[in-house]
Design a protein around this motif. Sequence first.
Motif, PDB file in Angstrom:
ATOM      1  N   PRO A 164     -45.908  -5.096  45.911  1.00  0.00           N
ATOM      2  CA  PRO A 164     -44.260  -4.362  45.717  1.00  0.00           C
ATOM      3  C   PRO A 164     -43.574  -4.754  46.931  1.00  0.00           C
ATOM      4  CG  PRO A 164     -46.257  -2.754  45.283  1.00  0.00           C
ATOM      5  CD  PRO A 164     -46.647  -3.677  45.881  1.00  0.00           C
ATOM      6  N   SER A 165     -42.429  -4.706  46.937  1.00  0.00           N
ATOM      7  CA  SER A 165     -41.332  -4.927  47.891  1.00  0.00           C
ATOM      8  C   SER A 165     -41.257  -3.968  48.732  1.00  0.00           C
ATOM      9  CB  SER A 165     -39.897  -5.364  47.337  1.00  0.00           C
ATOM     10  OG  SER A 165     -39.926  -6.338  46.631  1.00  0.00           O
ATOM     11  N   GLY A 166     -41.051  -3.988  49.939  1.00  0.00           N
ATOM     12  CA  GLY A 166     -41.204  -2.836  51.214  1.00  0.00           C
ATOM     13  C   GLY A 166     -39.686  -2.561  51.289  1.00  0.00           C
ATOM     14  N   PRO A 167     -39.365  -1.623  51.964  1.00  0.00           N
ATOM     15  CA  PRO A 167     -37.933  -1.019  52.199  1.00  0.00           C
ATOM     16  C   PRO A 167     -36.946  -2.198  52.681  1.00  0.00           C
ATOM     17  CG  PRO A 167     -39.448   0.411  53.326  1.00  0.00           C
ATOM     18  CD  PRO A 167     -40.387  -0.890  52.772  1.00  0.00           C
ATOM     19  N   ARG A 168     -37.312  -2.954  53.578  1.00  0.00           N
ATOM     20  CA  ARG A 168     -36.530  -4.178  54.079  1.00  0.00           C
ATOM     21  C   ARG A 168     -36.334  -4.925  52.953  1.00  0.00           C
ATOM     22  NH1 ARG A 168     -35.028  -6.575  58.952  1.00  0.00           N
ATOM     23  NH2 ARG A 168     -33.701  -8.197  58.332  1.00  0.00           N
ATOM     24  N   GLN A 169     -37.262  -5.455  52.186  1.00  0.00           N
ATOM     25  CA  GLN A 169     -37.026  -6.415  51.193  1.00  0.00           C
ATOM     26  C   GLN A 169     -35.893  -5.911  50.094  1.00  0.00           C
ATOM     27  OE1 GLN A 169     -40.140  -5.910  52.464  1.00  0.00           O
ATOM     28  NE2 GLN A 169     -39.879  -7.635  53.724  1.00  0.00           N
ATOM     29  N   LEU A 170     -36.298  -4.276  49.667  1.00  0.00           N
ATOM     30  CA  LEU A 170     -35.470  -3.788  48.732  1.00  0.00           C
ATOM     31  C   LEU A 170     -33.808  -3.876  49.274  1.00  0.00           C
ATOM     32  CD1 LEU A 170     -37.782  -0.943  47.560  1.00  0.00           C
ATOM     33  CD2 LEU A 170     -36.969  -2.966  46.176  1.00  0.00           C
ATOM     34  N   LEU A 171     -33.744  -3.464  50.448  1.00  0.00           N
ATOM     35  CA  LEU A 171     -32.491  -3.354  51.218  1.00  0.00           C
ATOM     36  C   LEU A 171     -31.614  -4.965  51.202  1.00  0.00           C
ATOM     37  CD1 LEU A 171     -30.041  -2.046  52.802  1.00  0.00           C
ATOM     38  CD2 LEU A 171     -31.389  -2.655  54.979  1.00  0.00           C
ATOM     39  N   GLU A 172     -32.356  -5.799  51.313  1.00  0.00           N
ATOM     40  CA  GLU A 172     -32.121  -7.327  51.126  1.00  0.00           C
ATOM     41  C   GLU A 172     -31.668  -7.566  49.908  1.00  0.00           C
ATOM     42  OE1 GLU A 172     -34.081 -10.241  53.409  1.00  0.00           O
ATOM     43  OE2 GLU A 172     -33.589  -9.476  55.400  1.00  0.00           O
ATOM     44  N   GLN A 173     -32.558  -6.960  48.957  1.00  0.00           N
ATOM     45  CA  GLN A 173     -32.197  -7.575  47.415  1.00  0.00           C
ATOM     46  C   GLN A 173     -31.112  -6.940  46.850  1.00  0.00           C
ATOM     47  OE1 GLN A 173     -36.284  -6.675  45.797  1.00  0.00           O
ATOM     48  NE2 GLN A 173     -37.080  -8.168  47.024  1.00  0.00           N
ATOM     49  N   THR A 174     -30.731  -5.808  47.355  1.00  0.00           N
ATOM     50  CA  THR A 174     -29.483  -4.915  47.150  1.00  0.00           C
ATOM     51  C   THR A 174     -28.255  -5.805  47.438  1.00  0.00           C
ATOM     52  OG1 THR A 174     -30.574  -2.878  47.335  1.00  0.00           O
ATOM     53  CG2 THR A 174     -28.308  -2.746  47.133  1.00  0.00           C
ATOM     54  N   LEU A 175     -28.418  -6.579  48.682  1.00  0.00           N
ATOM     55  CA  LEU A 175     -27.124  -7.025  49.325  1.00  0.00           C
ATOM     56  C   LEU A 175     -27.095  -8.518  48.978  1.00  0.00           C
ATOM     57  CD1 LEU A 175     -27.081  -4.884  52.612  1.00  0.00           C
ATOM     58  CD2 LEU A 175     -25.533  -4.626  50.695  1.00  0.00           C
ATOM     59  N   LEU A 176     -28.058  -9.125  49.283  1.00  0.00           N
ATOM     60  CA  LEU A 176     -27.837 -10.576  49.433  1.00  0.00           C
ATOM     61  C   LEU A 176     -27.530 -11.412  48.026  1.00  0.00           C
ATOM     62  CD1 LEU A 176     -30.966 -11.561  51.723  1.00  0.00           C
ATOM     63  CD2 LEU A 176     -28.457 -11.407  52.368  1.00  0.00           C
ATOM     64  N   ALA A 183     -17.175   3.741  42.707  1.00  0.00           N
ATOM     65  CA  ALA A 183     -18.000   2.562  42.455  1.00  0.00           C
ATOM     66  C   ALA A 183     -18.393   2.205  43.841  1.00  0.00           C
ATOM     67  CB  ALA A 183     -17.401   1.446  41.890  1.00  0.00           C
ATOM     68  N   GLY A 184     -17.709   2.132  45.095  1.00  0.00           N
ATOM     69  CA  GLY A 184     -18.192   1.727  46.162  1.00  0.00           C
ATOM     70  C   GLY A 184     -18.917   2.922  46.848  1.00  0.00           C
ATOM     71  N   ALA A 185     -18.735   3.916  46.536  1.00  0.00           N
ATOM     72  CA  ALA A 185     -19.489   5.067  47.093  1.00  0.00           C
ATOM     73  C   ALA A 185     -21.017   5.150  46.451  1.00  0.00           C
ATOM     74  CB  ALA A 185     -19.016   6.679  46.962  1.00  0.00           C
ATOM     75  N   ALA A 186     -21.013   4.765  45.513  1.00  0.00           N
ATOM     76  CA  ALA A 186     -22.257   4.747  44.637  1.00  0.00           C
ATOM     77  C   ALA A 186     -23.070   3.341  45.318  1.00  0.00           C
ATOM     78  CB  ALA A 186     -22.239   4.541  43.150  1.00  0.00           C
ATOM     79  N   TRP A 187     -22.480   2.415  45.547  1.00  0.00           N
ATOM     80  CA  TRP A 187     -23.156   1.286  46.088  1.00  0.00           C
ATOM     81  C   TRP A 187     -23.427   1.434  47.358  1.00  0.00           C
ATOM     82  CZ3 TRP A 187     -19.953  -3.400  48.302  1.00  0.00           C
ATOM     83  CH2 TRP A 187     -20.938  -4.447  48.854  1.00  0.00           C
ATOM     84  N   ALA A 188     -22.510   2.277  48.421  1.00  0.00           N
ATOM     85  CA  ALA A 188     -22.858   2.525  49.784  1.00  0.00           C
ATOM     86  C   ALA A 188     -24.201   3.578  49.673  1.00  0.00           C
ATOM     87  CB  ALA A 188     -21.625   3.234  50.464  1.00  0.00           C
ATOM     88  N   ALA A 189     -24.288   4.361  48.738  1.00  0.00           N
ATOM     89  CA  ALA A 189     -25.169   5.281  48.751  1.00  0.00           C
ATOM     90  C   ALA A 189     -26.564   4.528  48.333  1.00  0.00           C
ATOM     91  CB  ALA A 189     -24.931   6.640  47.465  1.00  0.00           C
TER      92      ALA A 189
END
Length: 206
Positions: free
Chosen positions: A84-96, A132-138
């Motif tokens: 499973p992806s770790g927190p750092r990978q999940l963060l990158e997968q949300t943004l990149l 929409a922006g607030a949901a994304w930032a959350a």
Amino acid sequence: MTDRRRAILTGAARVIARQGVRGLRVADLAAEAGVSTALIYYHFKDRPGILRHALAFIGDRADRYTATENGRAATENSQAAAHPSGPRQLLEQTLLPAFQDLPEVRENSTAWGELRAHSVFDPELRDELAAAGAAWAAEVAGHLAELCPAAPPGAVTAAAERLTALLEGLSVRWLSGLLPVGHARGLLREAIGVETGRLGSTPSVN
């Protein structure tokens, strides 16, 4: 969602990306979607309704191509598929995935930027965009909190806001041809490292 409704919203995203929000005319949208203007009004009532639903459609489509890119990466990388992806990978997968040199991603990002710019003059659309922006930032803040559990919530929220704002700024430069897609991704990865380091996480090697 019906096929015709999807065709209208796909057409709306395309027309907004190409002509801007002010250039979105129902007759042009009908021609782009291959439907009648009456059908557009039947589904969306008026022009503000088209814009609100187009904004939601663009957000949903971004979620879909984000999931598609992450699934493809997991398939290509057996280690990622096995663990499973770790927190750092999940963060990158949300943004990149916002930076992919694909027509759909370019169109989506351009349309989002046009809607954001138009919201300066449209309070109703501004509220929709803010939500929409607030949901994304959350969502980003949730991954940061998991990665940096000792960080104060306020600092986590601020870091998420900085990262999403940076992504939007980098997106404008990339779409304008001022940044290659790989360089935009690299800058965002560096920013993630800076923010997570500031919040107290242990730097990871990617």
